[in-house]
Motif scaffolding. Structure first.
Motif, PDB file in Angstrom:
ATOM      1  N   GLN A 171       0.860  -1.177   0.000  1.00 38.39           N
ATOM      2  CA  GLN A 171       0.000   0.000   0.000  1.00 38.39           C
ATOM      3  C   GLN A 171       0.897   1.227   0.000  1.00 38.39           C
ATOM      4  OE1 GLN A 171      -3.463   0.266  -0.122  1.00 38.39           O
ATOM      5  NE2 GLN A 171      -3.024   2.451  -0.379  1.00 38.39           N
ATOM      6  N   MET A 172       0.744   2.048  -1.020  1.00 32.62           N
ATOM      7  CA  MET A 172       1.594   3.220  -1.173  1.00 32.62           C
ATOM      8  C   MET A 172       0.733   4.473  -1.065  1.00 32.62           C
ATOM      9  SD  MET A 172       4.041   1.910  -4.304  1.00 32.62           S
ATOM     10  CE  MET A 172       2.702   1.882  -5.484  1.00 32.62           C
ATOM     11  N   ASN A 173       0.977   5.237  -0.027  1.00 36.46           N
ATOM     12  CA  ASN A 173       0.238   6.481   0.205  1.00 36.46           C
ATOM     13  C   ASN A 173       1.179   7.673   0.087  1.00 36.46           C
ATOM     14  OD1 ASN A 173      -2.070   4.933   0.791  1.00 36.46           O
ATOM     15  ND2 ASN A 173      -1.540   4.841   2.973  1.00 36.46           N
ATOM     16  N   SER A 174       0.590   8.842  -0.029  1.00 30.85           N
ATOM     17  CA  SER A 174       1.375  10.084  -0.126  1.00 30.85           C
ATOM     18  C   SER A 174       2.486   9.950  -1.155  1.00 30.85           C
ATOM     19  CB  SER A 174       1.966  10.442   1.245  1.00 30.85           C
ATOM     20  OG  SER A 174       0.951  10.584   2.215  1.00 30.85           O
ATOM     21  N   LEU A 175       2.133   9.450  -2.305  1.00 36.64           N
ATOM     22  CA  LEU A 175       3.129   9.204  -3.340  1.00 36.64           C
ATOM     23  C   LEU A 175       3.774  10.487  -3.827  1.00 36.64           C
ATOM     24  CD1 LEU A 175       1.271   6.355  -5.188  1.00 36.64           C
ATOM     25  CD2 LEU A 175       3.622   6.214  -4.370  1.00 36.64           C
ATOM     26  N   LYS A 176       5.045  10.373  -4.154  1.00 39.09           N
ATOM     27  CA  LYS A 176       5.839  11.504  -4.628  1.00 39.09           C
ATOM     28  C   LYS A 176       6.370  11.190  -6.025  1.00 39.09           C
ATOM     29  CE  LYS A 176       7.510  12.274   0.108  1.00 39.09           C
ATOM     30  NZ  LYS A 176       8.714  12.392   0.965  1.00 39.09           N
ATOM     31  N   PRO A 177       6.687  12.215  -6.787  1.00 39.39           N
ATOM     32  CA  PRO A 177       7.254  11.957  -8.120  1.00 39.39           C
ATOM     33  C   PRO A 177       8.501  11.071  -8.068  1.00 39.39           C
ATOM     34  CG  PRO A 177       6.562  14.225  -7.966  1.00 39.39           C
ATOM     35  CD  PRO A 177       6.393  13.635  -6.594  1.00 39.39           C
ATOM     36  N   GLU A 178       9.281  11.183  -7.018  1.00 43.55           N
ATOM     37  CA  GLU A 178      10.489  10.356  -6.903  1.00 43.55           C
ATOM     38  C   GLU A 178      10.192   8.887  -6.633  1.00 43.55           C
ATOM     39  OE1 GLU A 178       9.817  13.220  -5.284  1.00 43.55           O
ATOM     40  OE2 GLU A 178      10.623  13.173  -3.220  1.00 43.55           O
ATOM     41  N   ASP A 179       8.933   8.542  -6.402  1.00 43.71           N
ATOM     42  CA  ASP A 179       8.544   7.135  -6.284  1.00 43.71           C
ATOM     43  C   ASP A 179       8.322   6.488  -7.653  1.00 43.71           C
ATOM     44  OD1 ASP A 179       6.530   8.114  -3.494  1.00 43.71           O
ATOM     45  OD2 ASP A 179       8.454   7.069  -3.407  1.00 43.71           O
ATOM     46  N   THR A 180       8.357   7.294  -8.690  1.00 44.57           N
ATOM     47  CA  THR A 180       8.165   6.767 -10.040  1.00 44.57           C
ATOM     48  C   THR A 180       9.255   5.758 -10.376  1.00 44.57           C
ATOM     49  OG1 THR A 180       7.052   8.764 -10.836  1.00 44.57           O
ATOM     50  CG2 THR A 180       8.126   7.366 -12.493  1.00 44.57           C
ATOM     51  N   ALA A 181       8.833   4.567 -10.764  1.00 48.08           N
ATOM     52  CA  ALA A 181       9.773   3.487 -11.058  1.00 48.08           C
ATOM     53  C   ALA A 181       8.989   2.270 -11.536  1.00 48.08           C
ATOM     54  CB  ALA A 181      10.582   3.111  -9.816  1.00 48.08           C
ATOM     55  N   VAL A 182       9.729   1.297 -12.012  1.00 54.76           N
ATOM     56  CA  VAL A 182       9.157  -0.027 -12.215  1.00 54.76           C
ATOM     57  C   VAL A 182       9.341  -0.793 -10.914  1.00 54.76           C
ATOM     58  CG1 VAL A 182       9.248  -2.178 -13.517  1.00 54.76           C
ATOM     59  CG2 VAL A 182       9.645   0.005 -14.681  1.00 54.76           C
ATOM     60  N   TYR A 183       8.263  -1.323 -10.390  1.00 54.95           N
ATOM     61  CA  TYR A 183       8.293  -2.043  -9.123  1.00 54.95           C
ATOM     62  C   TYR A 183       8.280  -3.546  -9.400  1.00 54.95           C
ATOM     63  CZ  TYR A 183       7.639   2.193  -6.412  1.00 54.95           C
ATOM     64  OH  TYR A 183       7.819   3.430  -5.829  1.00 54.95           O
ATOM     65  N   TYR A 184       9.203  -4.237  -8.726  1.00 59.74           N
ATOM     66  CA  TYR A 184       9.360  -5.677  -8.924  1.00 59.74           C
ATOM     67  C   TYR A 184       9.058  -6.420  -7.628  1.00 59.74           C
ATOM     68  CZ  TYR A 184      11.884  -4.465 -13.200  1.00 59.74           C
ATOM     69  OH  TYR A 184      12.232  -3.981 -14.431  1.00 59.74           O
ATOM     70  N   CYS A 185       8.234  -7.429  -7.755  1.00 64.78           N
ATOM     71  CA  CYS A 185       7.975  -8.320  -6.635  1.00 64.78           C
ATOM     72  C   CYS A 185       9.132  -9.307  -6.495  1.00 64.78           C
ATOM     73  CB  CYS A 185       6.663  -9.067  -6.887  1.00 64.78           C
ATOM     74  SG  CYS A 185       6.205 -10.214  -5.599  1.00 64.78           S
ATOM     75  N   ASN A 186       9.468  -9.620  -5.266  1.00 62.11           N
ATOM     76  CA  ASN A 186      10.601 -10.507  -4.997  1.00 62.11           C
ATOM     77  C   ASN A 186      10.252 -11.514  -3.906  1.00 62.11           C
ATOM     78  OD1 ASN A 186      13.069 -10.640  -2.778  1.00 62.11           O
ATOM     79  ND2 ASN A 186      13.771 -11.025  -4.854  1.00 62.11           N
ATOM     80  N   ALA A 187      10.687 -12.744  -4.089  1.00 63.10           N
ATOM     81  CA  ALA A 187      10.641 -13.753  -3.034  1.00 63.10           C
ATOM     82  C   ALA A 187      12.078 -14.211  -2.814  1.00 63.10           C
ATOM     83  CB  ALA A 187       9.760 -14.921  -3.431  1.00 63.10           C
ATOM     84  N   ARG A 188      12.507 -14.196  -1.568  1.00 61.96           N
ATOM     85  CA  ARG A 188      13.908 -14.500  -1.256  1.00 61.96           C
ATOM     86  C   ARG A 188      13.946 -15.603  -0.203  1.00 61.96           C
ATOM     87  NH1 ARG A 188      17.882  -9.576  -0.490  1.00 61.96           N
ATOM     88  NH2 ARG A 188      17.850  -9.846  -2.753  1.00 61.96           N
ATOM     89  N   SER A 189      14.499 -16.744  -0.587  1.00 61.12           N
ATOM     90  CA  SER A 189      14.632 -17.841   0.367  1.00 61.12           C
ATOM     91  C   SER A 189      15.956 -17.698   1.101  1.00 61.12           C
ATOM     92  CB  SER A 189      14.531 -19.201  -0.331  1.00 61.12           C
ATOM     93  OG  SER A 189      15.550 -19.365  -1.278  1.00 61.12           O
ATOM     94  N   LEU A 190      15.944 -17.986   2.390  1.00 60.44           N
ATOM     95  CA  LEU A 190      17.071 -17.698   3.274  1.00 60.44           C
ATOM     96  C   LEU A 190      17.434 -18.892   4.152  1.00 60.44           C
ATOM     97  CD1 LEU A 190      15.689 -14.267   4.529  1.00 60.44           C
ATOM     98  CD2 LEU A 190      17.620 -14.534   2.974  1.00 60.44           C
ATOM     99  N   ILE A 191      18.721 -18.963   4.486  1.00 62.51           N
ATOM    100  CA  ILE A 191      19.178 -19.749   5.628  1.00 62.51           C
ATOM    101  C   ILE A 191      19.927 -18.761   6.505  1.00 62.51           C
ATOM    102  CG2 ILE A 191      20.681 -21.550   6.467  1.00 62.51           C
ATOM    103  CD1 ILE A 191      20.118 -23.155   4.030  1.00 62.51           C
ATOM    104  N   GLY A 192      19.318 -18.416   7.609  1.00 58.65           N
ATOM    105  CA  GLY A 192      19.865 -17.335   8.415  1.00 58.65           C
ATOM    106  C   GLY A 192      19.842 -16.064   7.603  1.00 58.65           C
ATOM    107  N   ALA A 193      20.987 -15.423   7.454  1.00 60.90           N
ATOM    108  CA  ALA A 193      21.074 -14.221   6.643  1.00 60.90           C
ATOM    109  C   ALA A 193      21.573 -14.521   5.227  1.00 60.90           C
ATOM    110  CB  ALA A 193      22.001 -13.208   7.300  1.00 60.90           C
ATOM    111  N   TYR A 194      21.814 -15.802   4.946  1.00 62.93           N
ATOM    112  CA  TYR A 194      22.354 -16.183   3.643  1.00 62.93           C
ATOM    113  C   TYR A 194      21.220 -16.348   2.647  1.00 62.93           C
ATOM    114  CZ  TYR A 194      24.751 -18.928   0.066  1.00 62.93           C
ATOM    115  OH  TYR A 194      25.260 -19.386  -1.121  1.00 62.93           O
ATOM    116  N   VAL A 195      21.350 -15.683   1.504  1.00 63.61           N
ATOM    117  CA  VAL A 195      20.330 -15.750   0.470  1.00 63.61           C
ATOM    118  C   VAL A 195      20.560 -16.994  -0.379  1.00 63.61           C
ATOM    119  CG1 VAL A 195      19.308 -14.626  -1.536  1.00 63.61           C
ATOM    120  CG2 VAL A 195      20.110 -13.245   0.404  1.00 63.61           C
ATOM    121  N   LEU A 196      19.592 -17.884  -0.316  1.00 66.52           N
ATOM    122  CA  LEU A 196      19.679 -19.090  -1.139  1.00 66.52           C
ATOM    123  C   LEU A 196      19.316 -18.790  -2.586  1.00 66.52           C
ATOM    124  CD1 LEU A 196      18.130 -21.889   1.089  1.00 66.52           C
ATOM    125  CD2 LEU A 196      20.492 -21.705   0.308  1.00 66.52           C
TER     126      LEU A 196
END
Length: 120
Positions: free
Chosen positions: A81-106
């Motif tokens: 949910q993005m409120n109070s949007l600003k021109p500097e928020d203009t971008a392509v937004y990418y969804c990400n899923a990140r699998s982890l072991i501790g802090a290590y990105v699998l």
């Protein structure tokens, strides 16, 4: 694993948009889901993330207090949910899923981008 994002668009400064991302397939172990964005001529940057099991959230400083990330576990969907949007928020937004072991990105999984344009 496939991620399907939706919800981008054109909005005036001060307006709101809600992005959605639904994943299919199985992500094993601990993982977080979140959003990154990339503006023209800039590198992709982290926006927000949520721990899928524990629900902890994290935001980049520029969106704190304006953006809220949430999830619907039963629908395998994460929202931004993005409120109070600003021109500097203009971008392509990418969804990400990140699998982890501790802090290590699998592994990172990415959805297709969705354009967010904020006019001044």
């Amino acid at each position: 694993v496939q991620l399907q994002a939706s919800g981008g668009g054109l909005v005036q400064a001060g307006g709101s948009l809600r992005l959605s991302c639904t994943y299919s397939g199985r992500i094993g172990g601990r993982y977080v889901m979140g959003w990154f964005r990339q503006a023209p001529g800039k590198e992709r940057e982290f926006v927000a993330a949520i721990d899928w099991r524990a629900g902890y959230t994290d935001y980049t400083g520029s969106v704190k207090g304006r953006f809220t990330i949430s999830k619907n576990t039963g629908k395998n969907t994460v929202y931004l949910q993005m409120n109070s949007l600003k021109p500097e928020d203009t971008a392509v937004y990418y969804c990400n899923a990140r699998s982890l072991i501790g802090a290590y990105v699998l592994r990172d999984y990415w959805g297709q981008g969705t354009q967010v344009t904020v006019s001044s």
